[in-house]
Write a protein that holds these residues in place. Structure first.
Motif, short mmCIF file in Angstrom:
data_model
loop_
_atom_site.label_atom_id
_atom_site.label_comp_id
_atom_site.label_asym_id
_atom_site.label_seq_id
_atom_site.Cartn_x
_atom_site.Cartn_y
_atom_site.Cartn_z
N GLU A 74 1.01 -1.21 0.07
CA GLU A 74 -0.03 0.13 -0.14
C GLU A 74 0.97 1.37 -0.06
OE1 GLU A 74 0.61 -0.88 4.52
OE2 GLU A 74 0.28 -2.04 2.60
N ARG A 75 2.08 1.23 0.39
CA ARG A 75 3.19 2.25 0.40
C ARG A 75 3.96 2.49 -0.92
NH1 ARG A 75 3.66 4.79 5.13
NH2 ARG A 75 2.88 3.86 7.21
N SER A 76 3.97 1.23 -1.44
CA SER A 76 4.99 1.22 -2.79
C SER A 76 4.20 1.32 -4.09
CB SER A 76 5.72 -0.06 -2.86
OG SER A 76 4.92 -1.15 -3.08
N GLU A 77 2.68 1.05 -3.98
CA GLU A 77 1.90 1.36 -5.30
C GLU A 77 1.95 2.56 -5.80
OE1 GLU A 77 -2.26 -0.46 -6.72
OE2 GLU A 77 -1.89 -0.14 -4.47
N ALA A 78 2.06 2.64 -7.17
CA ALA A 78 2.13 3.81 -7.86
C ALA A 78 0.71 4.55 -8.11
CB ALA A 78 2.80 3.70 -9.25
N ARG A 79 0.43 5.74 -8.02
CA ARG A 79 -0.71 6.35 -8.62
C ARG A 79 -0.39 6.91 -9.80
NH1 ARG A 79 -3.90 7.67 -3.91
NH2 ARG A 79 -3.22 6.18 -2.10
N TYR A 80 -1.35 6.40 -10.78
CA TYR A 80 -1.15 6.85 -12.21
C TYR A 80 -2.36 6.85 -12.92
CZ TYR A 80 -1.47 2.03 -13.45
OH TYR A 80 -1.88 0.50 -13.68
N ARG A 81 -2.53 7.34 -14.19
CA ARG A 81 -3.63 7.47 -15.04
C ARG A 81 -3.32 7.18 -16.49
NH1 ARG A 81 -6.60 12.06 -17.02
NH2 ARG A 81 -5.34 13.92 -16.57
#
Length: 263
Positions: free
Chosen positions: A46-53
């Motif tokens: 939950e800390r390493s996951e990228a936010r992207y679109r």
């Protein structure tokens, strides 16, 4: 980069063959080419996951207001990253890619995945850097360390701070030895005659003891050393410091092309 046209050293053209990695970011992000986590073995998912679109222009890396720090020990630091593989030792060990601190230990064991990890090659990256407060866009090739913990050197293609982006842009670029005794760190700031928040292309070629880094077809650094072991490509948006300003914060990756020169 010199403003004297007679002093400009041009980059060589790309290889006359299809890239081993050619990503325009259309449709869903491919799990066969990318890991959308930042060094996931040193922290938790939950800390390493990228936010992207995904957008018509490419993939937008984002820092969102509710995003967690990558690791509590490194806070305040939030990251959205794409990388071309993973490696870690067993849970609790100090074995894994990019040991940025001596006290890191594996918190999430990750399998060895060599999606794109050449020992020599070329990468072309077309990006638009961020101008958002407290942020940095970076691209690195880092030693996987799966063969030896000494295989930890890094090619820093670029690190661009948001406050260094204007009509001209200052970037950091070069190589970092980290835990590799065969290398020495050689980093420098370069001034580019462009607004890096608009799409521009960086190139790196490495092999046979030399690293060449360029931007928009021109050589900006020629360095007489190069890692000669497998490297993962990492492209990341950082927010460094406590949350501030408007969200989301963003940078764009338009296209990535990579060629392995390994035989």
């Amino acid at each position: 980069m010199s403003s004297d046209p007679s002093a400009v050293e041009r980059l060589p053209p790309p290889p006359d063959r299809a890239p081993d990695l050619d990503e325009r970011f259309t449709g869903a992000l491919s799990a066969e080419r990318w890991v959308a986590h930042y060094l996931p073995h040193w922290t938790t998912p939950e800390r390493s996951e990228a936010r992207y679109r995904i957008t018509p222009e490419g993939l937008e890396l984002r820092i969102d207001e509710d995003q967690l720090d990558w690791r509590p020990e490194d806070a305040p630091l939030r990251v959205s990253n794409l990388q071309t593989g993973t490696f870690s030792g067993p849970l609790g060990s100090a074995s894994g890619t990019h040991r940025h601190r001596d006290d890191v230990r594996v918190r999430t064991e990750t399998p060895l995945r060599l999606l794109f990890a050449p020992s020599s090659g070329r990468v072309d990256l077309t990006v638009s850097a961020t101008r958002d407060d407290g942020c940095m866009l970076a691209a690195w090739l880092v030693g996987t360390e799966h063969l030896s913990p000494e295989d930890s050197g890094e090619i820093c293609v670029f690190e661009i701070d948001a406050d260094a982006v204007a009509g001209s842009t200052v970037a950091r670029t070069g190589v970092k030895a980290h835990h590799d005794p065969r290398m020495h760190t050689d980093m420098a700031e370069v001034t580019l005659p462009l607004d890096a928040s608009r799409a521009h292309t960086w190139t790196v070629t490495w092999g046979s003891g030399e690293t060449v880094i360029g931007c928009e077809g021109r050589v900006v650094r020629r360095i007489g050393q190069a890692p000669d072991y497998p490297l993962f490509l990492m492209i990341d948006l950082f927010e460094i410091g406590p949350p501030r300003g408007a969200y989301p914060k963003a940078a764009m990756i338009h296209r990535v092309q990579g060629w392995s020169f390994d035989e």
